[in-house]
Design an enzyme around this catalytic site. Structure first.
Site, PDB file in Angstrom:
ATOM      1  N   SER A 282       0.848  -1.191   0.000  1.00 23.53           N
ATOM      2  CA  SER A 282       0.000   0.000   0.000  1.00 23.53           C
ATOM      3  C   SER A 282       0.877   1.231   0.000  1.00 23.53           C
ATOM      4  CB  SER A 282      -0.910   0.017   1.230  1.00 23.53           C
ATOM      5  OG  SER A 282      -1.585   1.268   1.350  1.00 23.53           O
TER       6      SER A 282
ATOM      7  N   TYR B 295      -2.589  -0.830  10.111  1.00 26.46           N
ATOM      8  CA  TYR B 295      -2.670  -1.272   8.719  1.00 26.46           C
ATOM      9  C   TYR B 295      -1.331  -1.064   8.007  1.00 26.46           C
ATOM     10  CZ  TYR B 295      -4.159  -1.215   3.797  1.00 26.46           C
ATOM     11  OH  TYR B 295      -4.279  -1.438   2.444  1.00 26.46           O
TER      12      TYR B 295
END
Length: 259
Positions: free
Chosen positions: A149, A164
């Site tokens: 990401s 995350y």
């Protein structure tokens, strides 16, 4: 058994019932490779992905997999072996795309150990040990792509994403080290860091909160959200022989997000 495709390269793509996984599966199939897609909660979405690929003349099969339950990986490897033999008369896969996961942030003050452990099981431990379980099936000269990401890269630090982003960052580091460890078999390992992309992550957040789209799009160089095909094309490149000289890299595919 399809006797016409015994030499066809086959790629496994986890979490391909929608979004980036579906985009990657479609783009990989368009390049002549067979695809095995996995799904967990959305079997209908997986069948839609398979149907799109088959309608375009490609070959695809869907298998269930819960990436958060590593104890099921040996059974998945057995199921995959059976599908390879039945559908393609094959014993090996060319590539693995570890894409399955979930999005959404959680403020540090609200983070619980259970929530943190869920991030870990799905976003880091799952891809790591699925790769280990399927490694005997990956051919020499194959490719592994891990979806990380842009949240794990310098330049984008949004409140609420410490858990995350930590797992995605761990996946980037693991990818780099695996690129070294698997180089003896000429298996390439890279990660790809999508920016904001129109997917179902965050409980379909972009459909539920369309008012946030303009602000996020304004942070990209091209002034729009990414589409699954934008990222899928990069993943397809990374599993293809066109990227045979690329390994150990984290490639940002974000339209210049947060430049």
């Amino acid at each position: 058994m399809n006797e016409q495709t015994t030499d066809q390269k086959i790629v496994v793509i986890t979490g391909a019932s929608s979004g980036i996984g579906r985009g990657a599966a479609i783009e990989i199939a368009a390049r002549g490779m067979g695809v095995v897609i996995t799904y967990n909660a959305r079997p209908a979405g997986a069948e839609e992905t398979v149907a799109v690929i088959r309608d375009s003349g490609g070959t695809a099969v869907a298998l269930p997999l819960d990436i958060g339950r590593s104890e099921t990986f040996p059974d998945f490897a057995d199921a995959l072996t059976g599908v390879l033999r039945r559908e393609w008369n094959a014993e090996r896969i060319h590539g693995l795309v570890n894409n399955a996961g979930f999005g959404g942030g959680m403020a540090f003050e609200e983070m619980t150990e259970d929530a943190f452990d869920e991030y870990y099981r799905v976003l880091l431990r799952g891809p790591y040990f699925l790769t280990q379980a399927l490694l005997p099936l990956i051919e020499d000269g194959g490719a592994i792509v891990n979806t990380s990401s842009s949240a794990a890269r310098p330049g984008e630090t949004e409140p609420g994403y410490s858990g995350y982003a930590a797992m995605k960052g761990g996946l980037v580091v693991a990818s780099r080290f695996l690129a070294k460890e698997l180089s003896g078999r000429a298996i390439r390992v890279n990660s790809i860091a999508p920016g904001p992309t129109r997917t179902r992550l965050g409980d379909n957040a972009f459909e539920r909160f369309p008012q946030v789209i303009d602000g996020i799009a304004a942070k990209t160089a091209f002034g729009r959200l990414g589409e699954p095909a934008d990222v899928g094309k990069v993943i397809a490149f990374l599993v293809s022989d066109d990227s045979a000289w690329i390994t150990g890299q984290d490639i940002q595919a974000s339209g210049g997000y947060a430049l």
